[in-house]
Design a protein around this motif. Structure first.
Motif, PDB file in Angstrom:
ATOM      1  N   THR A 132      14.031 -24.403  -5.554  1.00  0.00           N
ATOM      2  CA  THR A 132      12.678 -24.494  -6.772  1.00  0.00           C
ATOM      3  C   THR A 132      11.981 -25.269  -5.897  1.00  0.00           C
ATOM      4  O   THR A 132      11.112 -25.302  -6.003  1.00  0.00           O
ATOM      5  CB  THR A 132      13.536 -25.625  -7.918  1.00  0.00           C
ATOM      6  OG1 THR A 132      14.631 -24.816  -8.408  1.00  0.00           O
ATOM      7  CG2 THR A 132      11.549 -25.732  -8.973  1.00  0.00           C
ATOM      8  N   VAL A 179      18.363 -18.809  -8.012  1.00  0.00           N
ATOM      9  CA  VAL A 179      17.355 -19.067  -9.093  1.00  0.00           C
ATOM     10  C   VAL A 179      16.307 -18.429  -8.669  1.00  0.00           C
ATOM     11  O   VAL A 179      16.435 -16.986  -8.188  1.00  0.00           O
ATOM     12  CB  VAL A 179      16.510 -20.362  -7.859  1.00  0.00           C
ATOM     13  CG1 VAL A 179      15.096 -20.530  -9.058  1.00  0.00           C
ATOM     14  CG2 VAL A 179      17.287 -21.552  -7.764  1.00  0.00           C
ATOM     15  N   ILE A 225      11.113 -20.406 -10.327  1.00  0.00           N
ATOM     16  CA  ILE A 225      11.841 -21.617 -10.408  1.00  0.00           C
ATOM     17  C   ILE A 225      12.766 -21.751 -11.784  1.00  0.00           C
ATOM     18  O   ILE A 225      12.706 -23.046 -11.692  1.00  0.00           O
ATOM     19  CB  ILE A 225       9.834 -22.580 -10.697  1.00  0.00           C
ATOM     20  CG1 ILE A 225       9.170 -21.967 -11.413  1.00  0.00           C
ATOM     21  CG2 ILE A 225       9.739 -23.123  -9.117  1.00  0.00           C
ATOM     22  CD1 ILE A 225       8.485 -22.801 -12.298  1.00  0.00           C
ATOM     23  N   GLN A 226      12.665 -20.817 -12.216  1.00  0.00           N
ATOM     24  CA  GLN A 226      13.503 -20.977 -13.441  1.00  0.00           C
ATOM     25  C   GLN A 226      15.310 -20.786 -12.544  1.00  0.00           C
ATOM     26  O   GLN A 226      15.196 -20.242 -12.012  1.00  0.00           O
ATOM     27  CB  GLN A 226      13.542 -19.052 -14.263  1.00  0.00           C
ATOM     28  CG  GLN A 226      12.766 -18.839 -14.701  1.00  0.00           C
ATOM     29  CD  GLN A 226      11.981 -20.080 -15.586  1.00  0.00           C
ATOM     30  OE1 GLN A 226      12.828 -20.462 -16.143  1.00  0.00           O
ATOM     31  NE2 GLN A 226      10.494 -20.964 -15.657  1.00  0.00           N
ATOM     32  N   ASP A 227      15.871 -22.237 -13.154  1.00  0.00           N
ATOM     33  CA  ASP A 227      17.044 -22.128 -12.314  1.00  0.00           C
ATOM     34  C   ASP A 227      18.081 -22.155 -13.253  1.00  0.00           C
ATOM     35  O   ASP A 227      18.217 -21.299 -14.093  1.00  0.00           O
ATOM     36  CB  ASP A 227      16.695 -23.443 -11.492  1.00  0.00           C
ATOM     37  CG  ASP A 227      16.683 -24.898 -12.779  1.00  0.00           C
ATOM     38  OD1 ASP A 227      16.389 -24.925 -13.763  1.00  0.00           O
ATOM     39  OD2 ASP A 227      17.104 -26.139 -12.054  1.00  0.00           O
ATOM     40  N   HIS A 228      19.182 -22.350 -12.287  1.00  0.00           N
ATOM     41  CA  HIS A 228      20.825 -22.379 -13.649  1.00  0.00           C
ATOM     42  C   HIS A 228      20.900 -20.593 -13.556  1.00  0.00           C
ATOM     43  O   HIS A 228      21.365 -20.434 -14.969  1.00  0.00           O
ATOM     44  CB  HIS A 228      20.970 -23.089 -14.766  1.00  0.00           C
ATOM     45  CG  HIS A 228      20.497 -23.940 -15.010  1.00  0.00           C
ATOM     46  ND1 HIS A 228      19.203 -25.381 -14.520  1.00  0.00           N
ATOM     47  CD2 HIS A 228      21.018 -24.967 -13.853  1.00  0.00           C
ATOM     48  CE1 HIS A 228      19.327 -26.574 -14.474  1.00  0.00           C
ATOM     49  NE2 HIS A 228      20.390 -26.432 -13.588  1.00  0.00           N
ATOM     50  N   GLN A 229      20.528 -19.752 -13.463  1.00  0.00           N
ATOM     51  CA  GLN A 229      20.896 -18.859 -12.825  1.00  0.00           C
ATOM     52  C   GLN A 229      21.918 -18.015 -12.316  1.00  0.00           C
ATOM     53  O   GLN A 229      23.178 -18.521 -11.543  1.00  0.00           O
ATOM     54  CB  GLN A 229      19.999 -17.711 -12.069  1.00  0.00           C
ATOM     55  CG  GLN A 229      18.236 -17.983 -12.475  1.00  0.00           C
ATOM     56  CD  GLN A 229      18.281 -17.442 -14.303  1.00  0.00           C
ATOM     57  OE1 GLN A 229      18.204 -16.538 -14.975  1.00  0.00           O
ATOM     58  NE2 GLN A 229      17.930 -18.585 -14.807  1.00  0.00           N
ATOM     59  N   GLY A 289      19.352 -14.016  -8.193  1.00  0.00           N
ATOM     60  CA  GLY A 289      18.346 -14.893  -7.547  1.00  0.00           C
ATOM     61  C   GLY A 289      18.059 -14.718  -5.890  1.00  0.00           C
ATOM     62  O   GLY A 289      18.172 -13.524  -5.345  1.00  0.00           O
ATOM     63  N   SER A 291      23.710 -21.238 -17.187  1.00  0.00           N
ATOM     64  CA  SER A 291      23.210 -20.633 -18.657  1.00  0.00           C
ATOM     65  C   SER A 291      24.427 -20.737 -19.138  1.00  0.00           C
ATOM     66  O   SER A 291      25.138 -20.385 -18.966  1.00  0.00           O
ATOM     67  CB  SER A 291      21.925 -19.894 -18.216  1.00  0.00           C
ATOM     68  OG  SER A 291      21.608 -19.212 -19.591  1.00  0.00           O
TER      69      SER A 291
END
Length: 89
Positions: A3, A31, A34-38, A43, A65
């Protein structure tokens, strides 16, 4: 670190080169932007590159998630094992 790279602060690999040998634990996730916890594998994270810098003794935790299914979790573990980030027991 992924990120931070997406935001233009630091190269993920440069961060690992600098601090990799000092890592005692890490949380692993993918990621997208900048959307993490994928879920790993969906990603932009290069898990093989990460694996090359992780000390064998570093503790690993998945930080994903809460909306992932058990099948998604199994697929995540396969991606991480194939990349060398984790070892299946």
């Amino acid at each position: 670190a992924q990120t931070l790279e997406a935001l233009g602060f630091v190269s993920h690999e440069e961060w690992l080169k600098r601090f990799g040998q000092r890592i005692i634990g890490t949380h692993l996730h993918d990621v997208i932007g900048i959307q993490d916890h994928q879920m790993p594998g969906v990603g932009e994270v290069d898990f093989a590159m990460i694996a090359s810098y992780l000390p064998v003794t570093a503790h690993r935790t998945l930080e994903l998630s809460s909306n992932l299914s058990p099948d998604d979790l199994r697929k995540s573990l396969d991606v991480l094992a194939d990349a060398g980030c984790i070892q299946r027991i």
